[in-house]
Design a protein around this motif. Sequence first.
Motif, PDB file in Angstrom:
ATOM      1  N   PHE A  32       8.088   7.307  -2.488  1.00  0.00           N
ATOM      2  CA  PHE A  32       8.375   8.033  -3.723  1.00  0.00           C
ATOM      3  C   PHE A  32       9.341   7.322  -4.665  1.00  0.00           C
ATOM      4  O   PHE A  32       9.511   7.756  -5.799  1.00  0.00           O
TER       5      PHE A  32
ATOM      6  N   GLN B  99       7.870   5.949  -8.007  1.00  0.00           N
ATOM      7  CA  GLN B  99       7.426   7.049  -8.851  1.00  0.00           C
ATOM      8  C   GLN B  99       8.617   7.826  -9.430  1.00  0.00           C
ATOM      9  O   GLN B  99       8.604   8.210 -10.604  1.00  0.00           O
ATOM     10  N   CYS B 100       9.640   8.048  -8.610  1.00  0.00           N
ATOM     11  CA  CYS B 100      10.814   8.772  -9.091  1.00  0.00           C
ATOM     12  C   CYS B 100      11.539   7.977 -10.178  1.00  0.00           C
ATOM     13  O   CYS B 100      12.022   8.536 -11.161  1.00  0.00           O
TER      14      CYS B 100
ATOM     15  N   SER C 270       9.556   8.261 -13.352  1.00  0.00           N
ATOM     16  CA  SER C 270       9.620   9.624 -13.883  1.00  0.00           C
ATOM     17  C   SER C 270      10.967   9.928 -14.518  1.00  0.00           C
ATOM     18  O   SER C 270      11.043  10.417 -15.644  1.00  0.00           O
TER      19      SER C 270
ATOM     20  N   SER D 172      13.162  22.973  -8.952  1.00  0.00           N
ATOM     21  CA  SER D 172      13.579  22.843  -7.545  1.00  0.00           C
ATOM     22  C   SER D 172      13.362  24.130  -6.763  1.00  0.00           C
ATOM     23  O   SER D 172      13.245  24.095  -5.534  1.00  0.00           O
TER      24      SER D 172
ATOM     25  N   SER E 100       3.066  14.393  -4.598  1.00  0.00           N
ATOM     26  CA  SER E 100       4.099  13.809  -5.457  1.00  0.00           C
ATOM     27  C   SER E 100       4.095  14.425  -6.848  1.00  0.00           C
ATOM     28  O   SER E 100       5.151  14.561  -7.477  1.00  0.00           O
TER      29      SER E 100
ATOM     30  N   PHE F 245       6.710  17.024  -8.068  1.00  0.00           N
ATOM     31  CA  PHE F 245       8.131  16.784  -8.365  1.00  0.00           C
ATOM     32  C   PHE F 245       8.322  15.548  -9.253  1.00  0.00           C
ATOM     33  O   PHE F 245       9.380  14.944  -9.254  1.00  0.00           O
ATOM     34  N   LEU F 246       7.294  15.205 -10.036  1.00  0.00           N
ATOM     35  CA  LEU F 246       7.391  14.085 -10.967  1.00  0.00           C
ATOM     36  C   LEU F 246       7.153  14.557 -12.400  1.00  0.00           C
ATOM     37  O   LEU F 246       6.618  15.645 -12.627  1.00  0.00           O
TER      38      LEU F 246
ATOM     39  N   SER G 240       9.755  17.378 -12.594  1.00  0.00           N
ATOM     40  CA  SER G 240      10.903  16.756 -11.928  1.00  0.00           C
ATOM     41  C   SER G 240      11.931  17.789 -11.507  1.00  0.00           C
ATOM     42  O   SER G 240      12.177  18.776 -12.200  1.00  0.00           O
TER      43      SER G 240
ATOM     44  N   GLU H 129      15.886  17.101  -6.696  1.00  0.00           N
ATOM     45  CA  GLU H 129      15.582  16.160  -5.618  1.00  0.00           C
ATOM     46  C   GLU H 129      15.063  14.825  -6.165  1.00  0.00           C
ATOM     47  O   GLU H 129      15.351  13.758  -5.618  1.00  0.00           O
ATOM     48  N   THR H 130      14.284  14.889  -7.263  1.00  0.00           N
ATOM     49  CA  THR H 130      13.772  13.666  -7.884  1.00  0.00           C
ATOM     50  C   THR H 130      14.924  12.792  -8.349  1.00  0.00           C
ATOM     51  O   THR H 130      14.941  11.573  -8.129  1.00  0.00           O
TER      52      THR H 130
ATOM     53  N   LEU I  15      10.970  17.386   0.881  1.00  0.00           N
ATOM     54  CA  LEU I  15      11.672  16.540  -0.079  1.00  0.00           C
ATOM     55  C   LEU I  15      13.180  16.625   0.113  1.00  0.00           C
ATOM     56  O   LEU I  15      13.895  15.633   0.008  1.00  0.00           O
TER      57      LEU I  15
END
Length: 634
Positions: free
Chosen positions: A154, A157-158, A161, A185, A201, A204-205, A209, A212-213, A268
Amino acid sequence: MSRLAACEACRKAKLACDHQLPVCTRCSTSKGICIYRTTPFKRKRVESKQSLGSPDESPSFNPRRNPYPNPGYLGSSSHAAIFKHITPDGDHGPGSHQVVPEDLHSDLFGDNHLVLQGADILKHLLTTYKLSAMKDLVMFWLAKGANLALAEPFVDQCAQSVSQLFTSHDDSWHLVYARRLLQNSAQPLHFNETSDLADFSAQFLDHNSRWETLGIFFAAVSRATIDISFFPSLYMTAQEQYTLRRLCTQLCDFALEISLSLDCLNDLQLIMQYENFIVHSYVDGDQSYRSWRKLGDAISSTYALGYHENIGIKPGLPPFLKELRKTAFARIYSADKNIAIFLGRPPRMNKRFCHFQIPSCRNAEEGSADWTPDAESGYRADTRWSALCASLKEEIWELLQDKHDPSCAQRASVIQRQAETQWQNLPAHFRLESSLKQCTQGPFERDFVAGVRLHHLHVLFLLRLLLLKSPTEPDLPIIETAGQMLTLVVEIILLRDQLTNSGTGLIWKVAYYGLPAAGIMLLAMLKQHMPRAHRTRTLQDLSVFVAEVQIGTIVKAGDPNYALLSKATRAIQRFLDSTHSDPAQPLPEQAGVEGNDEWASLLSQDLWDFEAGFWQSLADHPSLLAIEPSLPPV
């Protein structure tokens, strides 16, 4: 027709907004966070003195917590197991921790104070450093082959993002975004048997978001500052590097605590807990109580999520999520054993109460524990091997409690055969049989095979240490094993610029493997138990070790593990000085014989205490006190 307000991103860019919910078309295309203010047309009341609360009514927070405590996993001895027989359709399964009560969906029930603090840290960080530069740092770090071991799928990607999220910069932008992150969240992560990593994924992108991201991204930034000493767009001095690392760690802490305050544990959050623990082991040191507590929190969440049970037989889980959960269990289990041994404290995860499980080898059948001949080096392979070795270390630890049992030696020989079998079962290209400098693989692979070898040698070292009558009387088998460990650690120190962190950093390798090995070698030479063939190589290795610490290439004053390594270095340097002293002077093992009994008694109190007490005792040994130390006292 009522007037519709534009979202924040469109309003700030002065572009037309189509008012689509929950995400307008422009934000959906740009993958940014789409926020609609709750009172967009309400005028602000001008006051001479602004209160300490939110500068705008719209981003205010509801501090209400979930009135129904999340029970998490409930085992066979719980009330749920009994009532399941009465109401078999009741929701008492391990997935119930993800359910958010319907009447709470519209409200936020996180910790209001934490969210406000997190928002303030976010504002401070992003007004001090460019977000695009932090993303570039992470991407450069990833390009070197490094990554976060558990959050590996991740991180990229995080980073992509988060770098697109924050477009507003008015007085209250940080509070507006903090609220939206909190809302996201609070949402459960959905999946079914056919879900893949991309589906998971996506929750949370970009505009989904969550805190946690941010936590995963800033954990990666913090880790990158450790491996990359110079990055002009963010830092050029050690102090600037340290400041950024501390700020990112602080924001990572708040992101984790805010997420946990919602009382809705998920995969996550567990991933972020583990990575947050690793960050603190670097920032605060491996002996820090804070790091120890962070690991304990991750272990608690593992149990609360039920991941100590057999994950492979759980229904409704997609294959990728089974592997991710097994990886989380294995890394946390391994960390528990290694930290317990390093600190000389009881482990907190016991195989007797867990289903021991490791992720499958790449290209192998799901659930297979075997290695494939073409297995690739990587964080998953490191996870598998470290967990297998940690399992044997737990058995050795249990033997330590029964050291005087007549069957102890026999049980130890069984563990040794298991260790040798595990080593032979490894793919041939994972087994380092020669010098590390002769290894022609890439930086990550070289570090990986060195780590694999150190894990194996450490299991053998602990077994032979266990069987000694006293650590002050080392025998030939432990001298040979310790010598191999020390030589490999010194090679890693010398080749550090040609290695990429494959699971554990340089300081950990030096402290966890190098110091116990050096201690045994010193004891062997002090007691004249070391064969002459080993003595020359050992003196060379110890000289290199001391020199690297003294010039500050391994650790500098102010670093978390400086006190530990410098204390060990002083003792080693005193011994090395004694070997070059006047031949007429008594040898170190002959001087101060009268003090040996008391000294040996002190060392024998705890076979595992090599991290601090051992070196303090050795530095105070009568035979070394006469030698002037080369380093000042810590």
